[in-house]
Design an enzyme around this catalytic site. Sequence first.
Site, PDB file in Angstrom:
ATOM      1  N   LYS A 303       0.844  -1.197   0.000  1.00 23.04           N
ATOM      2  CA  LYS A 303       0.000   0.000   0.000  1.00 23.04           C
ATOM      3  C   LYS A 303       0.882   1.252   0.000  1.00 23.04           C
ATOM      4  CE  LYS A 303      -3.518   2.313   2.714  1.00 23.04           C
ATOM      5  NZ  LYS A 303      -4.484   2.254   3.804  1.00 23.04           N
ATOM      6  N   GLU A 309      10.370  -4.673   4.737  1.00 24.99           N
ATOM      7  CA  GLU A 309      10.491  -6.068   4.306  1.00 24.99           C
ATOM      8  C   GLU A 309      10.173  -6.205   2.821  1.00 24.99           C
ATOM      9  OE1 GLU A 309       8.777  -4.923   6.856  1.00 24.99           O
ATOM     10  OE2 GLU A 309       8.719  -6.320   8.543  1.00 24.99           O
ATOM     11  N   GLY A 363      -4.973  -1.724   4.981  1.00 23.60           N
ATOM     12  CA  GLY A 363      -4.134  -2.835   4.512  1.00 23.60           C
ATOM     13  C   GLY A 363      -4.777  -4.191   4.756  1.00 23.60           C
ATOM     14  N   ARG A 364      -5.293  -4.400   5.952  1.00 23.26           N
ATOM     15  CA  ARG A 364      -5.847  -5.723   6.294  1.00 23.26           C
ATOM     16  C   ARG A 364      -7.226  -5.950   5.691  1.00 23.26           C
ATOM     17  NH1 ARG A 364      -5.043  -2.341  10.313  1.00 23.26           N
ATOM     18  NH2 ARG A 364      -6.734  -1.613  11.657  1.00 23.26           N
ATOM     19  N   GLU A 456      -5.180  -6.669  14.951  1.00 21.88           N
ATOM     20  CA  GLU A 456      -4.669  -5.321  14.688  1.00 21.88           C
ATOM     21  C   GLU A 456      -5.824  -4.322  14.780  1.00 21.88           C
ATOM     22  OE1 GLU A 456      -1.339  -4.335  11.878  1.00 21.88           O
ATOM     23  OE2 GLU A 456      -2.944  -3.463  10.732  1.00 21.88           O
ATOM     24  N   HIS A 487      -6.196 -32.794  17.470  1.00 24.40           N
ATOM     25  CA  HIS A 487      -5.048 -33.556  17.964  1.00 24.40           C
ATOM     26  C   HIS A 487      -3.947 -32.642  18.487  1.00 24.40           C
ATOM     27  CE1 HIS A 487      -6.664 -37.369  16.497  1.00 24.40           C
ATOM     28  NE2 HIS A 487      -7.200 -36.610  15.551  1.00 24.40           N
ATOM     29  N   LYS A 629       8.796  -1.086  14.815  1.00 22.44           N
ATOM     30  CA  LYS A 629       9.432  -0.725  13.532  1.00 22.44           C
ATOM     31  C   LYS A 629      10.499   0.331  13.754  1.00 22.44           C
ATOM     32  CE  LYS A 629       5.421  -1.243  10.437  1.00 22.44           C
ATOM     33  NZ  LYS A 629       4.486  -0.494   9.596  1.00 22.44           N
TER      34      LYS A 629
HETATM   35  O1  F6P Z   1       2.691  -3.096   9.882  1.00 23.98           O
HETATM   36  C1  F6P Z   1       1.358  -3.114   9.597  1.00 23.98           C
HETATM   37  C2  F6P Z   1       1.086  -2.726   8.176  1.00 23.98           C
HETATM   38  O2  F6P Z   1       1.165  -1.351   8.033  1.00 23.98           O
HETATM   39  C3  F6P Z   1      -0.267  -3.253   7.742  1.00 23.98           C
HETATM   40  O3  F6P Z   1      -1.303  -2.468   8.142  1.00 23.98           O
HETATM   41  C4  F6P Z   1      -0.075  -3.472   6.282  1.00 23.98           C
HETATM   42  O4  F6P Z   1      -0.997  -4.359   5.740  1.00 23.98           O
HETATM   43  C5  F6P Z   1       1.313  -4.020   6.260  1.00 23.98           C
HETATM   44  O5  F6P Z   1       2.005  -3.319   7.271  1.00 23.98           O
HETATM   45  C6  F6P Z   1       2.016  -3.869   4.958  1.00 23.98           C
HETATM   46  O6  F6P Z   1       2.013  -2.542   4.538  1.00 23.98           O
HETATM   47  P1  F6P Z   1       2.170  -2.138   3.014  1.00 23.98           P
HETATM   48  O7  F6P Z   1       1.036  -2.737   2.258  1.00 23.98           O
HETATM   49  O8  F6P Z   1       2.153  -0.640   2.987  1.00 23.98           O
HETATM   50  O9  F6P Z   1       3.485  -2.674   2.538  1.00 23.98           O
END
Ligand code: F6P
Length: 695
Positions: A303, A309, A363-364, A456, A487, A629
């Site tokens: 987003k 990462e 995002g979620r 979250e 199990h 972060k």
């Molecule tokens: O760390 C949480 C977050 O900001 C989420 O809300 C989001 O889905 C995820 O990191 C990844 O963010 P992005 O889509 O901006 O890479």
Amino acid sequence: MASSGLVCETDAWKDLKAHVEDIKKTHLRELMSDTKRCRSMMVEFDGLLLDYSRQCATVDTFNKLNKLAEEAHLKDKINLMFSGERINITENRSVLHVALRAPRGSVINSDGKNVVPDVWQVLDKIKDFSDRVRSGAWVGATGKPLTNVIAIGIGGSFLGPLFVHTALQTGYLDAKDISPYPEAAELASGRKLHLTAFKPIYKPEDSQRVSGKTSRLSNTYFPFLPVISYFPFIAVFLCKSLAIVTAAACFLSHLFVCFYGGGLGVYAVGQFVNCLANVDPIDVARNITGLNPETTLAVVVSKTFTTAETMLNARTIREWISAALGPEAVAKHMVAVSTNLTLVEKFGIDPNNAFAFWDWVGGRYSVCSAVGVLPLSLQYGFAVVEKFLQGASSIDQHFHSAPFEKNLPVLLGLLSVWNVSFLGYPARAILPYSQALEKLAPHIQQACPDDPVSMESNGKGVSIDGVPLPYEAGEIDFGEPGTNGQHSFYQLIHQGRVIPCDFIGVVKSQQPVYLKETGNNPSNIEPRKLAYTGELVSNHDELMSNFFAQPDALAYGKTPEQLLKENVPSNLITHKTFSGNRPSLSLLLPSLNAYNIGQLLAIYEHRVAVEGFVWGINSFDQWGVELGKSLATQVRKQLHASRKNAEPIEGFNFSTATLLTRYLEHMHREQGRSKGGLHGFAKVVSINRTEKRSG
Ligand code: F6P
């Protein structure tokens, strides 16, 4: 003291608090014997059946919960969400994931502008692009079709698409049986989508059969299976009679076993699992092993296009492509999904190959945007994904308009509030009796502090107005498909802690039966016998026997009196006693096609919103993920400085400094060994971080 406006100050909340004592006096065994009550706790919508009669609640409880919903202005808040108000006030954003699946032509406004045409413009672009990639009209730098997709993303940009991909990938054994549209797995034939967290044991090439199907047993390629079909031939050959005729029959049988899995775990190709979410280099290594850059398309999903990462992984894959095919190949082999098109371009991806979404999509909650729709369309074709969107949209409309007593997400949300804030049960187990839904719980839970739909969203300590909450909100979600979970952790939920459970079952399995029936018992009254195995029920019936049994085991339990009647030795009575009175609910889906998967997703999304609306928190921000972060940024700087310039470790507490020193020394020892060089440059300066900052 002025009122904080917290929901716990309302009469309805206080009334429910007082009501807890009444409920605690009543065992679920008694509640379940009231058929009228049970009937009133079943709701049907669009093929789905929700049974919440095994909740520790009476009709009176629901009246009180409805009153709470009223006093929390639940209806108004739902309406505000649908009308595009900026209800995510800490980020000053609307919350409009419902617009992502709104039918073409509908009107949903954000800041006075109808956003639905923008949504469909991107959907049309995805359809066009995915059609071209799938048909081979879009080829890679060396002219080969792109049959493998790696989606690079994390959190919401990963787990939602992964859930849907995992749910779709098996498809139906008998496609004729489940029309109206060809099933996803068939449409994925010959394609691979890399989204998830482990690598297949079998070689990728093995899955590229002419038929488009491959046999697998528990994710493991099982190459010896077709050989079974030769057993009769060998037997007959040994008898030295009818060898040729039998050999021909066995060869045909071999082909059948090869292409249709012999009834054992038939998977269409394109569904082997892999991942590129974690910044851990193991993840990259697993993804690219066995993959050919010439036939790979990387979709960078972020987003913000700034997530550490994702961007490191994207740069790594860009390098992998460039090294093999030259830098100009990136244009053909990398596309992006983001709200930040400027950064996409800066990264070197052609803006024409970027698929937008908007700030009003959390995002979620983004799986229905290009975040999920692009990779899933590349894999299954847009038509399948459109069905998924339609399923979600059906629930959106229901959520927006159905009266609360018939409204699935509202009922589920109110029950969660009741269980968490009044009965004091902080956790919830999500237990789908379908292996295809194995990623539902990780998507809903997303248990790391990174992007849970539920955790979250509602894992908050203050109200939307910033007032600390004097009551428990949010819940700990976890889960595992049945019967696997039985199990592992079911012991705890039967005899240990009380954890309300969501049982999710499917009437018609994607893979209904592996052992063919012989019985001709059309009445279906007696258990039907199955061929050559003597099985009483089909494999799916076996699974569902557990789905139906577990909620009753939890609700009724088993008393010492019952055990005595069964002559259980007295020293085992307490061990074998089940207290029962453990709440659960059952959701029965007619089948598990793309449409139903969309319904399920939307039910859980809206349930989370209902909980947040009642608790009075902001379910749509995620400040809780920021601190970790930013501390990682400080560590990153230190690692760089220590490695490059042998700078001492500074500004960390004793514990972190010691760990960092060990980490750096060990690395340097390794490097020293290989280069014959020095080590041990890191000098610990143990300064308490807070002291230093405040000083
Ligand atoms: O760390 C949480 C977050 O900001 C989420 O809300 C989001 O889905 C995820 O990191 C990844 O963010 P992005 O889509 O901006 O890479």
